[in-house]
Design an enzyme around this catalytic site. Sequence first.
Site, PDB file in Angstrom:
ATOM      1  CB  SER A  46      38.795  34.321  44.185  1.00  0.00           C
ATOM      2  OG  SER A  46      39.107  34.459  45.549  1.00  0.00           O
ATOM      3  CE  LYS A  49      45.698  38.376  50.589  1.00  0.00           C
ATOM      4  NZ  LYS A  49      44.900  37.816  51.677  1.00  0.00           N
ATOM      5  CG  ASP A  60      41.971  39.450  53.339  1.00  0.00           C
ATOM      6  OD1 ASP A  60      41.119  38.833  52.686  1.00  0.00           O
ATOM      7  OD2 ASP A  60      43.185  39.451  53.059  1.00  0.00           O
ATOM      8  CG  ASN A  64      54.000  34.238  64.283  1.00  0.00           C
ATOM      9  OD1 ASN A  64      53.164  33.585  63.683  1.00  0.00           O
ATOM     10  ND2 ASN A  64      55.140  34.620  63.706  1.00  0.00           N
ATOM     11  NE  ARG A  88      56.206  35.804  58.960  1.00  0.00           N
ATOM     12  CZ  ARG A  88      55.551  35.319  57.917  1.00  0.00           C
ATOM     13  NH1 ARG A  88      54.918  36.127  57.106  1.00  0.00           N
ATOM     14  NH2 ARG A  88      55.521  34.035  57.698  1.00  0.00           N
TER      15      ARG A  88
HETATM   16  P1  NDP Z   1      51.675  34.146  55.500  1.00  0.00           P
HETATM   17  O1  NDP Z   1      52.630  33.279  54.761  1.00  0.00           O
HETATM   18  O2  NDP Z   1      51.768  35.623  55.336  1.00  0.00           O
HETATM   19  O3  NDP Z   1      51.832  33.842  57.092  1.00  0.00           O
HETATM   20  C1  NDP Z   1      51.857  32.515  57.555  1.00  0.00           C
HETATM   21  C2  NDP Z   1      51.719  32.500  59.076  1.00  0.00           C
HETATM   22  O4  NDP Z   1      51.535  31.145  59.481  1.00  0.00           O
HETATM   23  C3  NDP Z   1      52.929  33.018  59.829  1.00  0.00           C
HETATM   24  O5  NDP Z   1      52.481  33.611  61.023  1.00  0.00           O
HETATM   25  C4  NDP Z   1      53.706  31.728  60.105  1.00  0.00           C
HETATM   26  O6  NDP Z   1      54.554  31.821  61.235  1.00  0.00           O
HETATM   27  C5  NDP Z   1      52.583  30.786  60.429  1.00  0.00           C
HETATM   28  N1  NDP Z   1      52.871  29.373  60.218  1.00  0.00           N
HETATM   29  C6  NDP Z   1      53.140  28.762  59.035  1.00  0.00           C
HETATM   30  N2  NDP Z   1      53.273  27.440  59.232  1.00  0.00           N
HETATM   31  C7  NDP Z   1      53.082  27.222  60.567  1.00  0.00           C
HETATM   32  C8  NDP Z   1      53.093  26.058  61.380  1.00  0.00           C
HETATM   33  N3  NDP Z   1      53.323  24.850  60.864  1.00  0.00           N
HETATM   34  N4  NDP Z   1      52.842  26.192  62.698  1.00  0.00           N
HETATM   35  C9  NDP Z   1      52.577  27.419  63.225  1.00  0.00           C
HETATM   36  N5  NDP Z   1      52.581  28.563  62.502  1.00  0.00           N
HETATM   37  C10 NDP Z   1      52.828  28.460  61.180  1.00  0.00           C
HETATM   38  O7  NDP Z   1      50.224  33.594  55.130  1.00  0.00           O
HETATM   39  P2  NDP Z   1      48.841  34.384  55.246  1.00  0.00           P
HETATM   40  O8  NDP Z   1      48.879  35.173  56.503  1.00  0.00           O
HETATM   41  O9  NDP Z   1      48.523  35.065  53.991  1.00  0.00           O
HETATM   42  O10 NDP Z   1      47.802  33.158  55.378  1.00  0.00           O
HETATM   43  C11 NDP Z   1      47.692  32.414  56.589  1.00  0.00           C
HETATM   44  C12 NDP Z   1      46.496  31.472  56.491  1.00  0.00           C
HETATM   45  O11 NDP Z   1      45.281  32.201  56.385  1.00  0.00           O
HETATM   46  C13 NDP Z   1      46.530  30.551  55.258  1.00  0.00           C
HETATM   47  O12 NDP Z   1      46.062  29.284  55.661  1.00  0.00           O
HETATM   48  C14 NDP Z   1      45.565  31.183  54.299  1.00  0.00           C
HETATM   49  O13 NDP Z   1      44.980  30.242  53.422  1.00  0.00           O
HETATM   50  C15 NDP Z   1      44.531  31.731  55.278  1.00  0.00           C
HETATM   51  N6  NDP Z   1      43.763  32.852  54.728  1.00  0.00           N
HETATM   52  C16 NDP Z   1      42.411  32.716  54.643  1.00  0.00           C
HETATM   53  C17 NDP Z   1      41.631  33.747  54.160  1.00  0.00           C
HETATM   54  C18 NDP Z   1      40.171  33.573  54.080  1.00  0.00           C
HETATM   55  O14 NDP Z   1      39.485  34.400  53.451  1.00  0.00           O
HETATM   56  N7  NDP Z   1      39.602  32.558  54.703  1.00  0.00           N
HETATM   57  C19 NDP Z   1      42.217  35.030  53.716  1.00  0.00           C
HETATM   58  C20 NDP Z   1      43.662  35.072  53.861  1.00  0.00           C
HETATM   59  C21 NDP Z   1      44.391  34.003  54.337  1.00  0.00           C
HETATM   60  P3  NDP Z   1      56.092  32.278  61.106  1.00  0.00           P
HETATM   61  O15 NDP Z   1      56.089  33.776  61.130  1.00  0.00           O
HETATM   62  O16 NDP Z   1      56.712  31.671  62.291  1.00  0.00           O
HETATM   63  O17 NDP Z   1      56.604  31.702  59.805  1.00  0.00           O
END
Ligand code: NDP
Length: 323
Positions: free
Chosen positions: A54, A109, A145, A194, A199
């Site tokens: 950013s 956030k 977002d 998920n 969650r």
């Molecule tokens: P969070 O930590 O809030 O959530 C992570 C999510 O990913 C949960 O649903 C988690 O599942 C799941 N997860 C994590 N590891 C795995 C895995 N190995 N296999 C399957 N599911 C998995 O993160 P965010 O929601 O903030 O971000 C998620 C992604 O989105 C990131 O890669 C981030 O960089 C991207 N992002 C991109 C943006 C953009 O502008 N392009 C903006 C915001 C985010 P569980 O609940 O089971 O742990």
Amino acid sequence: MNLAPLPPPAPDLLHSPPMRDPKEPIHTFADLEHWPHAGVALGILGHPIAHSLSPAIQNAALAALARSDPRFEGWRYFKFDIAPAELPRALDRLHQLGFRGLNLTVPHKAAAVAHLAAADAFVHAAGAANTLLRTDAGWRGANTDGPGLSAALRQDPGLELAGAHVILLGAGGAARAAAVECLRQHCAALWIGNRSHERLDALVGNLENFAAGIPLHSFALGQPPSDLPAGAILINATAAGLDPRDPAPVDLRLLPRPAGVFDMTYGPTPTALLRTATDLGIPRADGVSMLVHQGARAFELWTGVAAPLAVMSAAARSALSHD
Ligand code: NDP
């Protein structure tokens, strides 16, 4: 859900050569005691924060704007590593110092919402804010977002959420914003998968208040249901893919063919999910354009002028290629 429609993406008013990633210094809470910058300041708070693109995107846009409008000389966007326990004090101090606007990233956030003086309807629905605008009373929260996602989908692979069947993977912060955006745009139906059911259940339970008749379905990521629709927009909002060696969160070959695949993850190398979409000839895009579009909306909230989208996009791709 009573959410105001958003304006269309701003046209590119400024066309400047992209700035290379300036490798922004990382500031901490301690730096706020004697803050040296005399001009208008913006910033992003996260923990960790080193990876954030950013500052490169926003400072390229501010530099382009300042070349044609002297009111924006001295505007600068800074990067802060703020631990969760420091967030309330950091928000107070940044307001006291006169910062004009902030972005919030992982893990702030949702936590920031309790410290806002006001927030827009999207923040209330998603329970998360990624953009703060200074008001005399305190910070006003917005969430760019979701609108950033729909603008990115429209740009590439050229898909509209309105009327679409959507399969959303993930139930974290990014998925919450994406789900609210799908409902706000009146998608035809929404499937959310998920890994953990806690969650997932919490997200679906919360969305039921806003779904207004739009069918909502949930599933375990490892066991996609057999009745998933063909021709859907598939959105990956899980963190699977942050490391290019990560396996895809679902096996695209086992699902009915989607109309397009959008992976919010971004990096120099395509994720396994996007590689499979390419092999299958399915239109696909990574998350860089979403990052740019959410940043463009934040920029417009802070500056009141149209964001130079082409400049921001070039800065993001350039910063990524120098990662
Ligand atoms: P969070 O930590 O809030 O959530 C992570 C999510 O990913 C949960 O649903 C988690 O599942 C799941 N997860 C994590 N590891 C795995 C895995 N190995 N296999 C399957 N599911 C998995 O993160 P965010 O929601 O903030 O971000 C998620 C992604 O989105 C990131 O890669 C981030 O960089 C991207 N992002 C991109 C943006 C953009 O502008 N392009 C903006 C915001 C985010 P569980 O609940 O089971 O742990």
